[in-house]
Scaffold this motif. Sequence first.
Motif, mmCIF file in Angstrom:
data_model
loop_
_atom_site.group_PDB
_atom_site.id
_atom_site.type_symbol
_atom_site.label_atom_id
_atom_site.label_comp_id
_atom_site.label_asym_id
_atom_site.label_seq_id
_atom_site.Cartn_x
_atom_site.Cartn_y
_atom_site.Cartn_z
ATOM 1 N N GLN A 63 1.730 65.825 13.451
ATOM 2 C CA GLN A 63 2.285 67.296 13.573
ATOM 3 C C GLN A 63 1.874 68.268 14.767
ATOM 4 O O GLN A 63 1.227 68.873 14.465
ATOM 5 N N ASN A 140 1.546 66.582 3.705
ATOM 6 C CA ASN A 140 -0.141 65.860 4.435
ATOM 7 C C ASN A 140 -0.298 65.240 4.837
ATOM 8 O O ASN A 140 -1.375 64.829 5.857
ATOM 9 N N GLU A 171 -4.009 65.293 6.116
ATOM 10 C CA GLU A 171 -4.580 66.722 6.165
ATOM 11 C C GLU A 171 -4.884 67.111 5.835
ATOM 12 O O GLU A 171 -4.539 67.028 3.862
#
Length: 312
Positions: A63, A140, A171
């Motif tokens: 990320q 994600n 996430e």
Amino acid sequence: MEKPLKRLIVSVFIIVTFSLNAQNTYEFLRVDISPRAAALAGSFTAGGGDANVIQYNPAALGQLEGSPFSANFVKHLLDINFFGVAYSKNFEGIGRFGAALRYANFGSFTEIDEFGNKGGNFGVNELALTVGYSNILAENFYYGVNLNLIHSSVASYSSSGVAFDLGLQYEIPSQLMTVGFAMSNIGGQLSTYNGVNERIPFDVSIGVSKKLEHLPVKLFLDFHRLNEDHEEFIKRFEYFSFGAEFYLSKPLSLRLGYDNKKRKELKVGNFAGLAGFNAGVGIKIDKYIFDYAFSSYGEIGGLHRIGISTEL
């Protein structure tokens, strides 16, 4: 507390922590090098935003943005010092890689034989090189893996080891939440000090972070050492820590953290003082971020950490 007595208590604590703790070796791997993570009491399994995440959850590398670099220094108890650097870069079509180096210097000691005769001085040093990789598993959802090469030396004796870290991070943008899972230090010694194999500090952790929707605050919660055996199941969750990061303004962040198990372990008699509590600050000036953290060890003393991060 008188200085000689305080120094004796500190020395005993260091010996227990770094030499005898659960019959582990390479206990320096548990020390928080990052000032930001330390201010949050090490609650960084679901952390992100800087290159130091490689030492907490390799999946968090996925990320990151750009090519972040971080350099950190830890003033530990007595003459013990830690140094660390971390870097990450994405390669289009391949994934994101990261690298980190941790170095511990435990100071200089005087050789004394069984008859009390003093000899020369010797040093104690430990080093860990980490190379990590992360990529997307699904939307994600990130995975990551680290390879750790470890070396330790005490006078003329030395030991080396190899370990892997595995991590997952998911996430949830709609909830401003991230959930992380990590298995750290899966491996063992390649060479030993005296022919006796010792365990390295294997750790299983679960963490969650959440940014509050209407407040400039991000909360962190971690459960560490979930792999350790306890007679009572509930005691598996004693190793918890939590932290909060307050965004006071765009260039200024305040961080607070609490480590439950460390507070219990650092009690002197029935008194713990501020042991287990941590605080820190982050200041952004131009393209540089300066971080500081203080970790209280109660009557034993405190740790100071400083760091600088930037984009390369």
